[in-house]
Design an enzyme around this catalytic site. Structure first.
Site, PDB file in Angstrom:
ATOM      1  N   LYS A  16       0.830  -1.211   0.000  1.00 44.34           N
ATOM      2  CA  LYS A  16       0.000   0.000   0.000  1.00 44.34           C
ATOM      3  C   LYS A  16       0.860   1.255   0.000  1.00 44.34           C
ATOM      4  O   LYS A  16       0.651   2.178  -0.774  1.00 44.34           O
ATOM      5  CB  LYS A  16      -0.923   0.042   1.246  1.00 44.34           C
ATOM      6  CG  LYS A  16      -1.811  -1.168   1.408  1.00 44.34           C
ATOM      7  CD  LYS A  16      -2.663  -1.076   2.662  1.00 44.34           C
ATOM      8  CE  LYS A  16      -1.894  -1.060   3.967  1.00 44.34           C
ATOM      9  NZ  LYS A  16      -1.146  -2.306   4.267  1.00 44.34           N
ATOM     10  N   ARG A  74      -9.328   1.014   9.198  1.00 45.29           N
ATOM     11  CA  ARG A  74      -8.892  -0.346   9.530  1.00 45.29           C
ATOM     12  C   ARG A  74      -9.899  -1.083  10.385  1.00 45.29           C
ATOM     13  O   ARG A  74      -9.667  -2.239  10.730  1.00 45.29           O
ATOM     14  CB  ARG A  74      -7.596  -0.250  10.338  1.00 45.29           C
ATOM     15  CG  ARG A  74      -6.362  -0.581   9.547  1.00 45.29           C
ATOM     16  CD  ARG A  74      -5.204  -0.172  10.408  1.00 45.29           C
ATOM     17  NE  ARG A  74      -4.075  -1.005  10.279  1.00 45.29           N
ATOM     18  CZ  ARG A  74      -2.960  -0.619   9.660  1.00 45.29           C
ATOM     19  NH1 ARG A  74      -2.880   0.547   9.075  1.00 45.29           N
ATOM     20  NH2 ARG A  74      -1.928  -1.413   9.623  1.00 45.29           N
ATOM     21  N   ARG A 114      11.943  -5.890   4.611  1.00 48.06           N
ATOM     22  CA  ARG A 114      11.752  -4.450   4.396  1.00 48.06           C
ATOM     23  C   ARG A 114      12.763  -3.639   5.200  1.00 48.06           C
ATOM     24  O   ARG A 114      13.079  -3.953   6.336  1.00 48.06           O
ATOM     25  CB  ARG A 114      10.345  -4.036   4.828  1.00 48.06           C
ATOM     26  CG  ARG A 114      10.167  -2.516   4.811  1.00 48.06           C
ATOM     27  CD  ARG A 114       8.751  -2.079   4.887  1.00 48.06           C
ATOM     28  NE  ARG A 114       8.034  -2.584   6.045  1.00 48.06           N
ATOM     29  CZ  ARG A 114       6.737  -2.406   6.240  1.00 48.06           C
ATOM     30  NH1 ARG A 114       6.018  -1.755   5.345  1.00 48.06           N
ATOM     31  NH2 ARG A 114       6.152  -2.880   7.310  1.00 48.06           N
ATOM     32  N   ARG A 152      11.875  -1.945  10.803  1.00 47.30           N
ATOM     33  CA  ARG A 152      10.843  -1.520  11.747  1.00 47.30           C
ATOM     34  C   ARG A 152      10.689  -2.556  12.850  1.00 47.30           C
ATOM     35  O   ARG A 152      10.735  -3.755  12.600  1.00 47.30           O
ATOM     36  CB  ARG A 152       9.499  -1.355  11.017  1.00 47.30           C
ATOM     37  CG  ARG A 152       9.314   0.012  10.406  1.00 47.30           C
ATOM     38  CD  ARG A 152       8.111   0.144   9.518  1.00 47.30           C
ATOM     39  NE  ARG A 152       6.869  -0.455  10.004  1.00 47.30           N
ATOM     40  CZ  ARG A 152       5.710  -0.376   9.360  1.00 47.30           C
ATOM     41  NH1 ARG A 152       5.637   0.295   8.205  1.00 47.30           N
ATOM     42  NH2 ARG A 152       4.627  -0.952   9.835  1.00 47.30           N
ATOM     43  N   ARG A 164       0.117  -8.928  13.614  1.00 44.82           N
ATOM     44  CA  ARG A 164      -0.449  -7.918  12.701  1.00 44.82           C
ATOM     45  C   ARG A 164      -1.351  -8.590  11.659  1.00 44.82           C
ATOM     46  O   ARG A 164      -2.405  -8.053  11.302  1.00 44.82           O
ATOM     47  CB  ARG A 164       0.671  -7.140  12.006  1.00 44.82           C
ATOM     48  CG  ARG A 164       1.338  -6.137  12.933  1.00 44.82           C
ATOM     49  CD  ARG A 164       2.648  -5.643  12.370  1.00 44.82           C
ATOM     50  NE  ARG A 164       2.514  -4.871  11.156  1.00 44.82           N
ATOM     51  CZ  ARG A 164       3.508  -4.673  10.288  1.00 44.82           C
ATOM     52  NH1 ARG A 164       4.699  -5.205  10.509  1.00 44.82           N
ATOM     53  NH2 ARG A 164       3.321  -3.945   9.220  1.00 44.82           N
TER      54      ARG A 164
HETATM   55  P1  AP5 Z   1       4.980  -1.580   1.781  1.00 45.23           P
HETATM   56  O1  AP5 Z   1       4.589  -0.759   0.600  1.00 45.23           O
HETATM   57  O2  AP5 Z   1       5.783  -0.935   2.849  1.00 45.23           O
HETATM   58  O3  AP5 Z   1       3.675  -2.316   2.360  1.00 45.23           O
HETATM   59  P2  AP5 Z   1       2.446  -1.745   3.176  1.00 45.23           P
HETATM   60  O4  AP5 Z   1       1.217  -2.407   2.649  1.00 45.23           O
HETATM   61  O5  AP5 Z   1       2.466  -0.261   3.213  1.00 45.23           O
HETATM   62  O6  AP5 Z   1       2.799  -2.391   4.583  1.00 45.23           O
HETATM   63  P3  AP5 Z   1       2.828  -1.784   6.054  1.00 45.23           P
HETATM   64  O7  AP5 Z   1       3.497  -2.848   6.895  1.00 45.23           O
HETATM   65  O8  AP5 Z   1       3.437  -0.428   6.124  1.00 45.23           O
HETATM   66  O9  AP5 Z   1       1.345  -1.725   6.362  1.00 45.23           O
HETATM   67  P4  AP5 Z   1       0.691  -1.800   7.710  1.00 45.23           P
HETATM   68  O10 AP5 Z   1      -0.675  -1.510   7.293  1.00 45.23           O
HETATM   69  O11 AP5 Z   1       0.877  -2.992   8.526  1.00 45.23           O
HETATM   70  O12 AP5 Z   1       1.526  -0.733   8.566  1.00 45.23           O
HETATM   71  P5  AP5 Z   1       1.217   0.753   8.980  1.00 45.23           P
HETATM   72  O13 AP5 Z   1       2.474   1.491   8.895  1.00 45.23           O
HETATM   73  O14 AP5 Z   1       0.015   1.275   8.282  1.00 45.23           O
HETATM   74  O15 AP5 Z   1       5.765  -2.875   1.221  1.00 45.23           O
HETATM   75  C1  AP5 Z   1       6.270  -3.846   2.118  1.00 45.23           C
HETATM   76  C2  AP5 Z   1       7.615  -4.390   1.586  1.00 45.23           C
HETATM   77  O16 AP5 Z   1       7.378  -5.075   0.352  1.00 45.23           O
HETATM   78  C3  AP5 Z   1       8.649  -3.287   1.264  1.00 45.23           C
HETATM   79  O17 AP5 Z   1       9.903  -3.775   1.578  1.00 45.23           O
HETATM   80  C4  AP5 Z   1       8.493  -3.063  -0.258  1.00 45.23           C
HETATM   81  O18 AP5 Z   1       9.720  -2.623  -0.831  1.00 45.23           O
HETATM   82  C5  AP5 Z   1       8.104  -4.466  -0.723  1.00 45.23           C
HETATM   83  N1  AP5 Z   1       7.183  -4.451  -1.869  1.00 45.23           N
HETATM   84  C6  AP5 Z   1       6.154  -3.592  -2.096  1.00 45.23           C
HETATM   85  N2  AP5 Z   1       5.524  -3.913  -3.248  1.00 45.23           N
HETATM   86  C7  AP5 Z   1       6.155  -5.017  -3.748  1.00 45.23           C
HETATM   87  C8  AP5 Z   1       5.981  -5.822  -4.914  1.00 45.23           C
HETATM   88  N3  AP5 Z   1       4.988  -5.570  -5.805  1.00 45.23           N
HETATM   89  N4  AP5 Z   1       6.814  -6.869  -5.100  1.00 45.23           N
HETATM   90  C9  AP5 Z   1       7.820  -7.151  -4.200  1.00 45.23           C
HETATM   91  N5  AP5 Z   1       8.043  -6.405  -3.086  1.00 45.23           N
HETATM   92  C10 AP5 Z   1       7.216  -5.349  -2.856  1.00 45.23           C
HETATM   93  O19 AP5 Z   1       0.789   0.550  10.510  1.00 45.23           O
HETATM   94  C11 AP5 Z   1       1.710   0.223  11.515  1.00 45.23           C
HETATM   95  C12 AP5 Z   1       1.004   0.191  12.866  1.00 45.23           C
HETATM   96  O20 AP5 Z   1       0.463   1.491  13.171  1.00 45.23           O
HETATM   97  C13 AP5 Z   1      -0.195  -0.754  12.967  1.00 45.23           C
HETATM   98  O21 AP5 Z   1       0.178  -2.069  13.270  1.00 45.23           O
HETATM   99  C14 AP5 Z   1      -0.999  -0.082  14.089  1.00 45.23           C
HETATM  100  O22 AP5 Z   1      -0.428  -0.369  15.347  1.00 45.23           O
HETATM  101  C15 AP5 Z   1      -0.811   1.390  13.803  1.00 45.23           C
HETATM  102  N6  AP5 Z   1      -1.840   1.930  12.902  1.00 45.23           N
HETATM  103  C16 AP5 Z   1      -1.652   2.466  11.667  1.00 45.23           C
HETATM  104  N7  AP5 Z   1      -2.809   2.844  11.129  1.00 45.23           N
HETATM  105  C17 AP5 Z   1      -3.772   2.542  12.037  1.00 45.23           C
HETATM  106  C18 AP5 Z   1      -5.185   2.682  12.034  1.00 45.23           C
HETATM  107  N8  AP5 Z   1      -5.855   3.195  10.987  1.00 45.23           N
HETATM  108  N9  AP5 Z   1      -5.873   2.262  13.134  1.00 45.23           N
HETATM  109  C19 AP5 Z   1      -5.211   1.749  14.199  1.00 45.23           C
HETATM  110  N10 AP5 Z   1      -3.881   1.573  14.264  1.00 45.23           N
HETATM  111  C20 AP5 Z   1      -3.165   1.975  13.175  1.00 45.23           C
END
Ligand code: AP5
Length: 219
Positions: A13, A88, A127, A160, A171
């Site tokens: 994403k 979410r 990552r 991270r 997660r």
């Molecule tokens: P990446 O693009 O970083 O993936 P992502 O979907 O953004 O994954 P996240 O782990 O950041 O999502 P998340 O939703 O768990 O975390 P968030 O930060 O929102 O890609 C991942 C890896 O794959 C990278 O290394 C990339 O290079 C690689 N990649 C990408 N595309 C690829 C492809 N096509 N092929 C191969 N490799 C690829 O949330 C973190 C924490 O914050 C949560 O756990 C929670 O505690 C809190 N939080 C955040 N938002 C909320 C909310 N709305 N409500 C409550 N708590 C929240």
């Protein structure tokens, strides 16, 4: 353009939201990035969020919803936004509808980025993120040409805390229990499109552009 990007942790994403934001000139609004920025700045919000994030649990809805409300009121979000990691939960999805209703806008699209679980684990474990600009790399699929330094700003790359194996498992559990079900809400509203996120980054970027073109979603 007002779009929600749905999908499991590691689905890509953030990667695609950053590219879309550049291509279409609208802001990427990532709740994860906002929480990490608050944590880095040592604000009360960051300190409160840390214990949830480190355990791979969701930060409480009321905290997240007020964060989003403030962010969407900023001038750069008036032309549109890409929501990455929000909503979410059902409560967050309801809050978003209310928020948009209050300003006379609606959501145009919810894109569910679909990636098999074994790929998610591989992506998250490899990552590396830039400490300074937040750019995301992968040691095998998208390495920085500068090794442990960021290609864009030379910042230090780190893993991270919530990308450790045990936290990733939680997660993914939390995602299946609380987040995956909200796709149904958008399907019923006729807004949901599924995207095969298991393809290469460039292919996914191209598929996304086709979806946006076919729906005449304009910047
Ligand atoms: P990446 O693009 O970083 O993936 P992502 O979907 O953004 O994954 P996240 O782990 O950041 O999502 P998340 O939703 O768990 O975390 P968030 O930060 O929102 O890609 C991942 C890896 O794959 C990278 O290394 C990339 O290079 C690689 N990649 C990408 N595309 C690829 C492809 N096509 N092929 C191969 N490799 C690829 O949330 C973190 C924490 O914050 C949560 O756990 C929670 O505690 C809190 N939080 C955040 N938002 C909320 C909310 N709305 N409500 C409550 N708590 C929240």
């Amino acid at each position: 353009m007002r779009i929600v990007l749905l999908g499991a942790p590691g689905a890509g994403k953030g990667t695609q939201a950053r590219l879309l934001s550049t291509d279409y000139g609208i802001p990427q609004v990532s709740t994860g990035d906002m929480l990490r920025a608050a944590l880095k700045a040592g604000t009360p919000l960051g300190i409160e969020a840390k214990r949830y994030m480190d355990a791979g649990n969701l930060v409480p809805d009321d905290v997240i919803c007020s964060l989003i409300k403030e962010r969407l009121e900023e001038p750069d979000a008036k032309r549109g936004f890409l929501l990455d990691g929000f909503p979410r939960t059902e409560k967050q999805a309801e809050a978003l509808d209310t928020l948009l209703g209050d300003i006379g806008q609606d959501l145009q699209l919810a894109i569910d980025v679909d990636v098999p679980e074994e790929d998610l684990v591989r992506r998250l474990s490899g990552r590396r993120v830039c400490r300074d600009c937040g750019a995301s790399f992968h040691i095998a699929f998208n390495p920085s040409s500068k090794g442990d330094a960021c290609d864009f700003c030379d910042g230090e790359l780190y893993q991270r805390a919530d990308d450790k194996a045990e936290t990733v498992r939680n997660r993914l559990r939390v995602y299946h229990d609380q987040t995956a079900p909200i796709a149904e809400r958008y399907r019923r509203a006729g807004l949901l499109r599924r995207l095969d996120g298991s393809r290469s980054m460039d292919e996914v970027r191209g598929d996304l552009a086709v979806i946006l073109e076919s729906l005449k979603v304009t910047p």
